[in-house]
Design a protein around this motif. Sequence first.
Motif, mmCIF file in Angstrom:
data_model
loop_
_atom_site.group_PDB
_atom_site.id
_atom_site.type_symbol
_atom_site.label_atom_id
_atom_site.label_comp_id
_atom_site.label_asym_id
_atom_site.label_seq_id
_atom_site.Cartn_x
_atom_site.Cartn_y
_atom_site.Cartn_z
ATOM 1 N N SER A 4 -139.695 31.484 27.558
ATOM 2 C CA SER A 4 -139.049 32.777 27.332
ATOM 3 C C SER A 4 -139.919 33.944 27.775
ATOM 4 O O SER A 4 -139.416 35.053 27.956
ATOM 5 C CB SER A 4 -138.693 32.944 25.851
ATOM 6 N N ILE A 10 -134.833 35.880 32.315
ATOM 7 C CA ILE A 10 -133.508 36.375 31.915
ATOM 8 C C ILE A 10 -132.616 36.538 33.150
ATOM 9 O O ILE A 10 -131.470 36.067 33.184
ATOM 10 C CB ILE A 10 -133.625 37.712 31.152
ATOM 11 N N ASP A 338 -137.246 41.128 35.218
ATOM 12 C CA ASP A 338 -136.600 41.431 33.941
ATOM 13 C C ASP A 338 -137.032 42.777 33.377
ATOM 14 O O ASP A 338 -136.411 43.277 32.440
ATOM 15 C CB ASP A 338 -136.937 40.345 32.906
#
Length: 350
Positions: A4, A10, A338
């Motif tokens: 993550s 993302i 991102d």
Amino acid sequence: MSLSEQPGVIMAGEMAEQPGVLRRLLAEGAPQIRETARAVAARGPRFVLLSARGTSDNAALYAKYLLEIRRGLPCGLASMSTTTAYGARPDLTDVLVITVSQSGGSPDLVASTRAAREAGAITLAVTNSPDSPLAAVAEFHIDVLAGPERALPATKTYTATLLALYLFVEGLGGGDGAEAGVLPGLAEGVLARQDEVRALAARYRFAERMVLTSRGYGYPTAKEAALKLMETSYIPALAYSGADLLHGPLAMVDNISPVVAVVPDGRGGEVLRPVLDRLRGRGADLFVVGSAAAPATASSGFVLPTGGVAEEVQPVLEILPLQLLAYEVTIARGQDPDAPRALAKVTETS
């Protein structure tokens, strides 16, 4: 570093969602879009105005090509400040005003749509947020069903909006948009070729500027790709129609600054050929996105599976390798797509 926390996770995830989003829109959204199109067609609009910002502005430009070519409706891109800043109140009786916005929360888009409706327009909002202020103020609304989008560079909402606009325009003429049925499967195939794009991105890692060009239905793709490159990697990227490129800007093209040409498989690609010839004559580092024949004489290229695909739906496929290119160039430059600096979405989309 956890998964993550990896740069671009993302954006990468949302790019990968696009085939599923297209399938959902075809299965769940198309009936409502056709119903909306029938209701609008029954009102007999005589002219169309399109309002949008940023990525949505490029989708609106695509709709302009569709409406003029497929439906014979003259279209214009609205200058919103004429109403929001200057207070102009033109007579918009029987004019269809289509406002495109991922979030549906931009105050000037809401204000200009409200003013258009008060001036007699038929108003349609195309958003990814059915509960947004824009959806509430417009007479008609189309939900592009892209799901929550968290990445600052819009990807899945762009392709979903293109498809929704195509289905709407076809619906205005009583069509069912069947030509779009091949898109989800073909999109999966294109996105699966990320390694191919990564190799191309290494070529442009140190680019100081880029020029993008196309004609016809491919021109909105060139503009959207330029925007993606600028907002992720900060590379100055200028988009021109092929015709405009020959009227002055061609002078800045050399063998150092890369040129990306989007070559539709159809009339748009045919009229772009003289431009490609001129670019090759100047020794341009030419990267071509198009059908199998298009990249053959370029410095590099990405072959799209456009055989048998209607030219008017090809933009949904054309932008995919260019989204990947923006992503991969940004990663290669040690940046995070991102988290583009100084950018933020107007509101969260849902």
